[in-house]
Design a protein around this motif. Structure first.
Motif, PDB file in Angstrom:
ATOM      1  N   LEU A 158       0.835  -1.205   0.000  1.00 11.48           N
ATOM      2  CA  LEU A 158       0.000   0.000   0.000  1.00 11.48           C
ATOM      3  C   LEU A 158       0.870   1.257   0.000  1.00 11.48           C
ATOM      4  O   LEU A 158       0.588   2.220  -0.735  1.00 11.48           O
ATOM      5  CB  LEU A 158      -0.911  -0.001   1.230  1.00 11.48           C
ATOM      6  CG  LEU A 158      -1.838   1.210   1.400  1.00 11.48           C
ATOM      7  CD1 LEU A 158      -2.837   1.288   0.249  1.00 11.48           C
ATOM      8  CD2 LEU A 158      -2.569   1.137   2.741  1.00 11.48           C
ATOM      9  N   ALA A 159       1.934   1.258   0.792  1.00  7.83           N
ATOM     10  CA  ALA A 159       2.832   2.407   0.843  1.00  7.83           C
ATOM     11  C   ALA A 159       3.472   2.656  -0.520  1.00  7.83           C
ATOM     12  O   ALA A 159       3.596   3.799  -0.969  1.00  7.83           O
ATOM     13  CB  ALA A 159       3.911   2.176   1.902  1.00  7.83           C
ATOM     14  N   GLU A 160       3.844   1.573  -1.194  1.00  9.65           N
ATOM     15  CA  GLU A 160       4.449   1.703  -2.522  1.00  9.65           C
ATOM     16  C   GLU A 160       3.454   2.291  -3.513  1.00  9.65           C
ATOM     17  O   GLU A 160       3.794   3.168  -4.313  1.00  9.65           O
ATOM     18  CB  GLU A 160       4.937   0.338  -2.997  1.00  9.65           C
ATOM     19  CG  GLU A 160       5.680   0.376  -4.330  1.00  9.65           C
ATOM     20  CD  GLU A 160       6.240  -0.974  -4.716  1.00  9.65           C
ATOM     21  OE1 GLU A 160       6.506  -1.167  -5.919  1.00  9.65           O
ATOM     22  OE2 GLU A 160       6.408  -1.835  -3.829  1.00  9.65           O
ATOM     23  N   ARG A 161       2.217   1.814  -3.449  1.00  3.54           N
ATOM     24  CA  ARG A 161       1.195   2.314  -4.381  1.00  3.54           C
ATOM     25  C   ARG A 161       0.899   3.798  -4.134  1.00  3.54           C
ATOM     26  O   ARG A 161       0.698   4.572  -5.090  1.00  3.54           O
ATOM     27  CB  ARG A 161      -0.083   1.497  -4.238  1.00  3.54           C
ATOM     28  CG  ARG A 161      -1.256   2.069  -5.041  1.00  3.54           C
ATOM     29  CD  ARG A 161      -2.351   1.068  -5.224  1.00  3.54           C
ATOM     30  NE  ARG A 161      -3.508   1.656  -5.886  1.00  3.54           N
ATOM     31  CZ  ARG A 161      -4.489   0.959  -6.435  1.00  3.54           C
ATOM     32  NH1 ARG A 161      -4.448  -0.366  -6.433  1.00  3.54           N
ATOM     33  NH2 ARG A 161      -5.517   1.568  -7.006  1.00  3.54           N
ATOM     34  N   LEU A 162       0.875   4.204  -2.860  1.00  2.00           N
ATOM     35  CA  LEU A 162       0.525   5.586  -2.539  1.00  2.00           C
ATOM     36  C   LEU A 162       1.729   6.516  -2.523  1.00  2.00           C
ATOM     37  O   LEU A 162       1.573   7.737  -2.378  1.00  2.00           O
ATOM     38  CB  LEU A 162      -0.166   5.638  -1.163  1.00  2.00           C
ATOM     39  CG  LEU A 162      -1.496   4.885  -1.038  1.00  2.00           C
ATOM     40  CD1 LEU A 162      -2.027   4.979   0.382  1.00  2.00           C
ATOM     41  CD2 LEU A 162      -2.523   5.411  -2.032  1.00  2.00           C
ATOM     42  N   GLY A 163       2.930   5.937  -2.643  1.00  2.00           N
ATOM     43  CA  GLY A 163       4.134   6.764  -2.628  1.00  2.00           C
ATOM     44  C   GLY A 163       4.430   7.350  -1.265  1.00  2.00           C
ATOM     45  O   GLY A 163       4.871   8.507  -1.151  1.00  2.00           O
ATOM     46  N   ARG A 164       4.198   6.566  -0.227  1.00  2.00           N
ATOM     47  CA  ARG A 164       4.437   7.025   1.144  1.00  2.00           C
ATOM     48  C   ARG A 164       5.407   6.075   1.842  1.00  2.00           C
ATOM     49  O   ARG A 164       5.517   4.905   1.461  1.00  2.00           O
ATOM     50  CB  ARG A 164       3.123   7.067   1.937  1.00  2.00           C
ATOM     51  CG  ARG A 164       2.086   7.971   1.313  1.00  2.00           C
ATOM     52  CD  ARG A 164       0.783   7.962   2.092  1.00  2.00           C
ATOM     53  NE  ARG A 164      -0.262   8.687   1.366  1.00  2.00           N
ATOM     54  CZ  ARG A 164      -1.508   8.832   1.808  1.00  2.00           C
ATOM     55  NH1 ARG A 164      -1.860   8.306   2.968  1.00  2.00           N
ATOM     56  NH2 ARG A 164      -2.390   9.504   1.095  1.00  2.00           N
ATOM     57  N   PRO A 165       6.096   6.539   2.865  1.00  2.00           N
ATOM     58  CA  PRO A 165       6.973   5.631   3.609  1.00  2.00           C
ATOM     59  C   PRO A 165       6.157   4.590   4.366  1.00  2.00           C
ATOM     60  O   PRO A 165       5.007   4.851   4.746  1.00  2.00           O
ATOM     61  CB  PRO A 165       7.724   6.557   4.569  1.00  2.00           C
ATOM     62  CG  PRO A 165       6.861   7.774   4.684  1.00  2.00           C
ATOM     63  CD  PRO A 165       6.166   7.929   3.358  1.00  2.00           C
ATOM     64  N   PHE A 166       6.743   3.416   4.553  1.00  2.00           N
ATOM     65  CA  PHE A 166       6.103   2.361   5.337  1.00  2.00           C
ATOM     66  C   PHE A 166       6.887   2.178   6.624  1.00  2.00           C
ATOM     67  O   PHE A 166       8.122   2.069   6.614  1.00  2.00           O
ATOM     68  CB  PHE A 166       6.073   1.045   4.556  1.00  2.00           C
ATOM     69  CG  PHE A 166       5.588  -0.127   5.382  1.00  2.00           C
ATOM     70  CD1 PHE A 166       4.284  -0.168   5.847  1.00  2.00           C
ATOM     71  CD2 PHE A 166       6.447  -1.185   5.698  1.00  2.00           C
ATOM     72  CE1 PHE A 166       3.833  -1.241   6.615  1.00  2.00           C
ATOM     73  CE2 PHE A 166       5.999  -2.259   6.452  1.00  2.00           C
ATOM     74  CZ  PHE A 166       4.690  -2.285   6.912  1.00  2.00           C
ATOM     75  N   VAL A 167       6.179   2.150   7.745  1.00  2.00           N
ATOM     76  CA  VAL A 167       6.814   2.007   9.060  1.00  2.00           C
ATOM     77  C   VAL A 167       6.122   0.888   9.829  1.00  2.00           C
ATOM     78  O   VAL A 167       4.887   0.814   9.848  1.00  2.00           O
ATOM     79  CB  VAL A 167       6.717   3.327   9.866  1.00  2.00           C
ATOM     80  CG1 VAL A 167       7.272   3.132  11.282  1.00  2.00           C
ATOM     81  CG2 VAL A 167       7.458   4.444   9.151  1.00  2.00           C
ATOM     82  N   GLU A 168       6.917   0.017  10.445  1.00  2.00           N
ATOM     83  CA  GLU A 168       6.388  -0.984  11.368  1.00  2.00           C
ATOM     84  C   GLU A 168       6.694  -0.514  12.781  1.00  2.00           C
ATOM     85  O   GLU A 168       7.860  -0.344  13.154  1.00  2.00           O
ATOM     86  CB  GLU A 168       7.013  -2.355  11.107  1.00  2.00           C
ATOM     87  CG  GLU A 168       6.525  -3.007   9.827  1.00  2.00           C
ATOM     88  CD  GLU A 168       6.931  -4.468   9.758  1.00  2.00           C
ATOM     89  OE1 GLU A 168       6.155  -5.306  10.235  1.00  2.00           O
ATOM     90  OE2 GLU A 168       8.005  -4.748   9.219  1.00  2.00           O
ATOM     91  N   LEU A 169       5.661  -0.314  13.566  1.00  2.00           N
ATOM     92  CA  LEU A 169       5.839   0.262  14.894  1.00  2.00           C
ATOM     93  C   LEU A 169       6.713  -0.618  15.788  1.00  2.00           C
ATOM     94  O   LEU A 169       7.528  -0.101  16.568  1.00  2.00           O
ATOM     95  CB  LEU A 169       4.475   0.503  15.553  1.00  2.00           C
ATOM     96  CG  LEU A 169       4.491   1.297  16.854  1.00  2.00           C
ATOM     97  CD1 LEU A 169       5.150   2.661  16.655  1.00  2.00           C
ATOM     98  CD2 LEU A 169       3.076   1.471  17.391  1.00  2.00           C
ATOM     99  N   ASN A 170       6.563  -1.940  15.681  1.00  2.00           N
ATOM    100  CA  ASN A 170       7.378  -2.827  16.508  1.00  2.00           C
ATOM    101  C   ASN A 170       8.866  -2.676  16.214  1.00  2.00           C
ATOM    102  O   ASN A 170       9.704  -2.773  17.107  1.00  2.00           O
ATOM    103  CB  ASN A 170       6.957  -4.284  16.313  1.00  2.00           C
ATOM    104  CG  ASN A 170       5.708  -4.627  17.101  1.00  2.00           C
ATOM    105  OD1 ASN A 170       5.301  -3.894  17.998  1.00  2.00           O
ATOM    106  ND2 ASN A 170       5.079  -5.737  16.765  1.00  2.00           N
ATOM    107  N   ARG A 171       9.189  -2.446  14.930  1.00  2.00           N
ATOM    108  CA  ARG A 171      10.607  -2.248  14.590  1.00  2.00           C
ATOM    109  C   ARG A 171      11.116  -0.919  15.170  1.00  2.00           C
ATOM    110  O   ARG A 171      12.278  -0.824  15.584  1.00  2.00           O
ATOM    111  CB  ARG A 171      10.785  -2.239  13.067  1.00  2.00           C
ATOM    112  CG  ARG A 171      10.319  -3.473  12.338  1.00  2.00           C
ATOM    113  CD  ARG A 171      11.143  -4.702  12.641  1.00  2.00           C
ATOM    114  NE  ARG A 171      10.791  -5.349  13.903  1.00  2.00           N
ATOM    115  CZ  ARG A 171       9.721  -6.124  14.082  1.00  2.00           C
ATOM    116  NH1 ARG A 171       8.886  -6.355  13.087  1.00  2.00           N
ATOM    117  NH2 ARG A 171       9.486  -6.683  15.259  1.00  2.00           N
ATOM    118  N   GLU A 172      10.248   0.090  15.192  1.00  2.00           N
ATOM    119  CA  GLU A 172      10.621   1.371  15.787  1.00  2.00           C
ATOM    120  C   GLU A 172      10.895   1.215  17.275  1.00  2.00           C
ATOM    121  O   GLU A 172      11.826   1.815  17.825  1.00  2.00           O
ATOM    122  CB  GLU A 172       9.503   2.404  15.574  1.00  2.00           C
ATOM    123  CG  GLU A 172       9.235   2.756  14.133  1.00  2.00           C
ATOM    124  CD  GLU A 172      10.394   3.481  13.477  1.00  2.00           C
ATOM    125  OE1 GLU A 172      10.814   4.530  14.008  1.00  2.00           O
ATOM    126  OE2 GLU A 172      10.891   2.978  12.445  1.00  2.00           O
TER     127      GLU A 172
END
Length: 308
Positions: A158-172
């Motif tokens: 979805l992030a790729e399609r919308l051109g937005r960054p993707f973030v996983e909160l657990n990784r943060e």
């Protein structure tokens, strides 16, 4: 009024110090200090002496004196008696000071009297008045749901399609702590982990005006954190049939459960978790059943909701 507040704060600090001097750890001492402060507060509101409270609760004067000076543990039964005599729910005896304001209490009592069916509408109205408009919220999308719903896979696509960054909160959270999730929970407990999770979420909001965020499944059970999600993000609940959740989790770890008893235990846990969180997940603005849908199909449904 201000002098009274300062005096109450000083009393609480002294009670906490006394509790710690009695050998309690800091968290336990703070809890007993809050209890002692609130009993004195509610007793004062009602113009009750300690003797009045003892007579109406059936709890002895010496026991009440110890409670009001944050000394010693208190049984649940005794708490129930004191709360009843003060005409308060037990939970209010441990409330933070901000939760004892007049406006807060009146709002809570108003909500208690509402039919359950009205609460969602009331929440939506409050959020509409006091949070960003849908247009602003849709710049940030968050995916919630049980483990195995497809949040990471769908989120990346979805992030790729919308051109937005993707973030996983657990990784943060792991990056912030420099530890794995399991190590964080082992060292700091659920409370420490959830506090760190909320702090990382606030950092994501501050850093990313546009983002697709994937969260852990249990985040919806943390009211403070979930309120931030609902306030700052367009919330999408991804869900699937229990068997699908189970299969996906097993596939992620390349695990096969051969013993029927273990399989049943795992499935029971999925069912219980879904049942306990269902009303929370349903607060999302949009939901997609991913059971029979490909990643592209799920992404297309969410993107369509965004007008993209």
């Amino acid at each position: 009024m201000a002098g009274s507040s300062v005096e109450a704060e000083q009393d609480e600090k002294e009670a906490q110090a006394d509790a710690q001097a009695g050998g309690l750890d800091a968290d336990s001492a703070a809890l007993l200090a809050r209890l002692s402060r609130n009993i004195r507060h509610f007793r004062g509101q009602r113009g009750m002496t300690r003797k009045n409270l003892a007579e109406q609760s059936g709890v002895s004067l010496p026991h009440l004196a110890r409670m009001e000076s944050a000394q010693g543990n208190v049984s649940v039964v005794v708490l129930g008696k004191v709360a009843k005599a003060l005409n308060q729910p037990v939970a209010s005896l441990f409330a933070d000071e901000d939760a004892r304001t007049g406006d807060f209490n009146l709002i809570v009592e108003f909500l208690k009297r509402q039919p359950v069916g009205n609460l969602a509408r009331i929440r939506e109205q409050i959020f509409a008045d006091y949070q960003p408009t849908d247009g602003l919220r849709k710049d940030r999308i968050v995916l919630i749901g049980l483990r195995g719903a497809g949040k990471s896979t769908v989120g990346q696509a979805l992030a790729e399609r919308l051109g937005r960054p993707f973030v996983e909160l657990n990784r943060e959270v792991e990056q912030e702590a420099g530890l794995s999730l399991q190590e964080i929970i082992t060292l700091y407990g659920q409370s420490g982990y959830r506090n760190l999770e909320r702090r990382c979420l606030e950092q994501v909001v501050a850093k990313h005006p546009q983002v697709v965020l994937a969260t852990g499944g249990g985040i919806v059970a943390e009211p403070l954190t979930y309120e931030i999600l609902l306030n700052a993000f367009f919330t999408v609940w991804l869900h699937a049939e229990p068997d699908t959740h189970f299969r996906r989790v097993m596939d992620q770890h390349d695990i096969r459960i051969a013993k029927p008893a273990l399989y049943r235990e795992a499935m029971d846990n999925i069912h219980r978790t879904l049942e306990a969180r269902d009303h929370l997940y349903r607060m999302a603005a949009f939901d997609v059943d991913t059971t029979q849908r490909s990643v592209d199909e799920v992404v297309a449904r969410i993107a369509g909701q965004m007008g993209a």
